[in-house]
Write an enzyme that holds these catalytic residues in place. Sequence first.
Site, PDB file in Angstrom:
ATOM      1  N   LYS A 258      69.201  43.948   3.534  1.00  0.00           N
ATOM      2  CA  LYS A 258      70.541  43.478   3.898  1.00  0.00           C
ATOM      3  C   LYS A 258      70.753  43.565   5.411  1.00  0.00           C
ATOM      4  CE  LYS A 258      73.902  44.356   1.097  1.00  0.00           C
ATOM      5  NZ  LYS A 258      74.594  45.354   0.288  1.00  0.00           N
TER       6      LYS A 258
ATOM      7  N   ARG B 145      77.822  49.922   2.956  1.00  0.00           N
ATOM      8  CA  ARG B 145      76.969  49.493   1.837  1.00  0.00           C
ATOM      9  C   ARG B 145      75.534  49.947   2.021  1.00  0.00           C
ATOM     10  NH1 ARG B 145      78.766  43.957  -0.226  1.00  0.00           N
ATOM     11  NH2 ARG B 145      80.770  43.683   0.773  1.00  0.00           N
TER      12      ARG B 145
ATOM     13  N   GLY C 146      72.935  46.196  -7.432  1.00  0.00           N
ATOM     14  CA  GLY C 146      73.890  47.000  -8.198  1.00  0.00           C
ATOM     15  C   GLY C 146      73.475  48.439  -8.421  1.00  0.00           C
TER      16      GLY C 146
ATOM     17  N   MET D  12      72.837  50.852  -6.099  1.00  0.00           N
ATOM     18  CA  MET D  12      73.331  51.889  -5.197  1.00  0.00           C
ATOM     19  C   MET D  12      74.782  51.617  -4.801  1.00  0.00           C
ATOM     20  SD  MET D  12      69.960  52.854  -3.131  1.00  0.00           S
ATOM     21  CE  MET D  12      69.766  51.204  -2.592  1.00  0.00           C
TER      22      MET D  12
ATOM     23  N   ARG E 210      69.813  36.955   0.776  1.00  0.00           N
ATOM     24  CA  ARG E 210      68.514  37.515   0.409  1.00  0.00           C
ATOM     25  C   ARG E 210      67.776  36.464  -0.407  1.00  0.00           C
ATOM     26  NH1 ARG E 210      71.220  41.952  -3.554  1.00  0.00           N
ATOM     27  NH2 ARG E 210      72.057  40.493  -5.052  1.00  0.00           N
TER      28      ARG E 210
ATOM     29  N   HIS F  95      44.484  49.873 -30.444  1.00  0.00           N
ATOM     30  CA  HIS F  95      44.028  48.763 -31.274  1.00  0.00           C
ATOM     31  C   HIS F  95      45.106  47.687 -31.380  1.00  0.00           C
ATOM     32  CE1 HIS F  95      43.342  46.678 -35.133  1.00  0.00           C
ATOM     33  NE2 HIS F  95      42.090  46.722 -34.732  1.00  0.00           N
TER      34      HIS F  95
ATOM     35  N   SER G 182      29.078  43.812 -16.725  1.00  0.00           N
ATOM     36  CA  SER G 182      30.497  43.546 -16.925  1.00  0.00           C
ATOM     37  C   SER G 182      31.188  44.906 -16.988  1.00  0.00           C
ATOM     38  CB  SER G 182      30.710  42.773 -18.224  1.00  0.00           C
ATOM     39  OG  SER G 182      32.080  42.519 -18.375  1.00  0.00           O
TER      40      SER G 182
ATOM     41  N   CYS H 118      35.712  43.015 -17.810  1.00  0.00           N
ATOM     42  CA  CYS H 118      36.243  42.524 -19.083  1.00  0.00           C
ATOM     43  C   CYS H 118      37.186  43.536 -19.745  1.00  0.00           C
ATOM     44  CB  CYS H 118      35.130  42.138 -20.031  1.00  0.00           C
ATOM     45  SG  CYS H 118      34.102  43.532 -20.502  1.00  0.00           S
TER      46      CYS H 118
ATOM     47  N   TYR I 275      33.565  37.231 -11.460  1.00  0.00           N
ATOM     48  CA  TYR I 275      34.591  36.711 -12.366  1.00  0.00           C
ATOM     49  C   TYR I 275      35.422  37.847 -12.962  1.00  0.00           C
ATOM     50  CZ  TYR I 275      31.634  38.192 -16.287  1.00  0.00           C
ATOM     51  OH  TYR I 275      30.911  38.934 -17.168  1.00  0.00           O
TER      52      TYR I 275
END
Length: 890
Positions: free
Chosen positions: A28, A98, A107, A109, A354, A470, A778, A845, A865
């Site tokens: 701000k 502020r 909102g 603080m 902002r 799982h 991998s 992976c 990759y």
Amino acid sequence: MNDTVFTFGGDAPHTNARQKDKTITGGKGANLAEMASIGLPVPPGFTISTEECLRYLQQGADFSDDLRDAVANALKHIEKSVGKGFGDEGDPLLVSVRSGAAISMPGMMDTVLNLGLNDETVKGLAATSGDERFAWDSYRRFIQMYGDVVLDMDHGLFEEALEIAKEDKGFYSDTEMEASDWQSLVGEYKRIVSEELGREFPQDPHEQLWGAIRAVFDSWDSERAKVYRRLNDIPHDLGTAVNVQAMVFGNMGDSSATGVAFTRDPSTGEKAYYGEWLVNAQGEDVVAGIRTPQFLTKARREQSGADKPSMEEAMPEAYAELARVFELLEQHYKDMQDIEFTVQQGQLFLLQTRTGKRTAKAALKMAVDMVGEGLIDEKTAILRIDPMALDQLLHPTLDPDAPRDVLTTGLPASPGAASGKIVLDADTAELWAGRGEKVILVRVETSPEDIHGMHAAQGILTARGGMTSHAAVVARGMGRPCVSGASAISIQRDGRTASIGNREFKEGDVITIDGANGQVMAGEVATIEPELAGDFGTIMEWADTHRRMKVRTNAETEADCRMALSFGTEGIGLCRTEHMFFDADRISAVRQMILAESEEGRRKALALLLPEQRADFEAIFRAMAGHPCTIRLLDPPLHEFLPTGDEEFAELAQATGRSAEQLKRRAAELHEFNPMLGHRGCRLGITFPEIYEMQARAIFEAACAVAGNGDAPVPEVMIPLVATRRELEILRALVDDVAKAVFSETGVALEYLVGTMIELPRAALMAGEIAQEAEFFSFGTNDLTQTTLGVSRDDAGRFLTTYVERGIFPRDPFVSLDIEGVGQLVELATQRGRKSRPQIKLGICGEHGGDPASIAFCEATGLDYVSASPYRVPIARLAAAQASLRDGAK
Ligand code: PEP
Ligand code: MG
């Protein structure tokens, strides 16, 4: 000279680089100074830096003389600019105080308005404004806010007093209150303060100011701010700046107003101004919902059929000025802006700008549009999209405007939202889904036997398990929304009822889960369907031209492959073959194999599985049409496959001709205390080579069968959980022998690779040696995280949240790679592997392959990759492009 207080507006110079730095002056403060510097109408003020906040929070001591002097001088700057005096009884200066952190926390603080009013200055304000009612109303608002924010009083006390005052007068709304009514309410408010606190409401404006500054600093550490930071991955050590600014009033009659506005529509991205405003009101009135705000533009008002005039119609001049400001701000910041403004007696003032928050859909549209408008280039567009936000577009999501009756919150394990009837076991899920019902499978935890139920369900909810449990892994792979580890769930012994939060539910009751934030809700919450609009494709195309790493997918079924291909995957990075064994009609053969007492018994069971596996691989190779496919040989934690109940043992006894007792004894022999560290991965291949032989045969026979018709597949056979070179040497020879045999039987010869996973610390350390036997690595970072941290991935959910809350880990290390620790092993294995085999192919992976921060690490480490579950492929494509653009910019 003090360099922690910065003035802006009026004739303040705007040359200080520190003032432009958001980490010092907050978003701000930096933007107010910047707006003032480009000539926009910003009320003059000053910013106290975040450094002062941190000093205050750490030392808790009183403010230094240096700071007090700097604030006094900065106040003089405001006084001079507006020609009023702070505390001046004739013509008082009022200020707002502020918060403003580097990263906006809307909102979260505190704010105090109208500061500087007291029993004397209120009269001055009445005289200069010519409006006594306004002056007393402002004073009572100030006492109310100050009481709440600075004096830590219960704001309900003030609200109650206001209600009583209105009732006494027979008034319905605040607007009926007159000057004398507000004045007596001020008296009442002051009485409440002295009664509650045992001291008078502070009359000295300087005392008021320092109290407010302290409160703003303190609000950085408020509970709600901490929670917000935790949820949004904002560091806790940034601190907030404080902005003190001359008040302007939107409540000075009908030529005054206040509002919030966006330069483009934040939910659709459309290039149209969007906003809300209120005539004769102060800022908090718009947000607080006391009065219904009006639309900013005529078009919007007409569209929604509202009758109260838009600002465009009611205040054409101020609106035209506002529109000019919108254009200037977009040109300046080159992004959509979210603005707070006030019109004081016809004159426009800007209180904040902002970068506006936006939906994923809007983000894509704005980025593509802005490239078209020449405002930004493609690279900026790519970098501007939050890859994780794409999730919103890939799954149905809950309507943000729909009401939610939240029962409890678990881990956001797999994104998307789903509503359906509660079912408490997989068979019921399948049965009910089969008759066309939508169901949510609720389990304590899931196991491979639940797969069919998970597949049939709209969503999965578990009481236990973390982000790589799982349920979580399978659900993400399937694209099913999942909330895991919701510990406030217990399933009753009858298996037909469950309590969620502290409410009782029975099978058939409807609930909704939100896999994006872990919420579990009673009843059905409306959803909105995903929309893969054209802008999505455009951004993906751009991203592809800028990324270095390839993006593969973790997939086991043809359907997953097709889905991942439609999301742009370039191959399979991990096909977990044990997932193919979970199928209900195969599990018996798998169990026979596991529980066999001899090689012969195992071979018999394997013979049943071979044709099935071969068919699976054929389907996958066909679907992947020549893209590389990494197929991992069996790596089941054995306990996931063992039968549990008597019924299952009886079934198996019938299938094998052995007695249930025999089978139970064998199962007991196989029991492991620590299955995750047990007889799994390549250890199974070493002890029971016939299993890997069967799988290798299925892979090569399938590949040969497919090779004749179209793109030849490139199988990459992957050996899991290797710790030593010798393990790989033995198993590689096994795979090569099978390949040779199949090629000679079929007369087809194919290119293929043999490689390994690096998922144990020893494998990472010995990567140089292991690479002698491996054509690719991998990184299995799920197990590598588990084994490096010594934290069980199945049990981590129970305590890791606390670890993250306490800042021990910045994020769940099973979700976002522990770069500092586990990352070192990945780097080391990369270096050692490449040194001994420069052409070695390297990928990841583990679940981290779909996490943007981990993907950035993979880019920096130079992996070839990443592999992610199908729904994460677009996220990974974008994140990989961003990582390579950022790395290139270094
Ligand atoms: C891993 O360990 O990272 C991995 C991908 O294998 P799994 O999750 O199947 O153990
Ligand atoms: Mg693993």
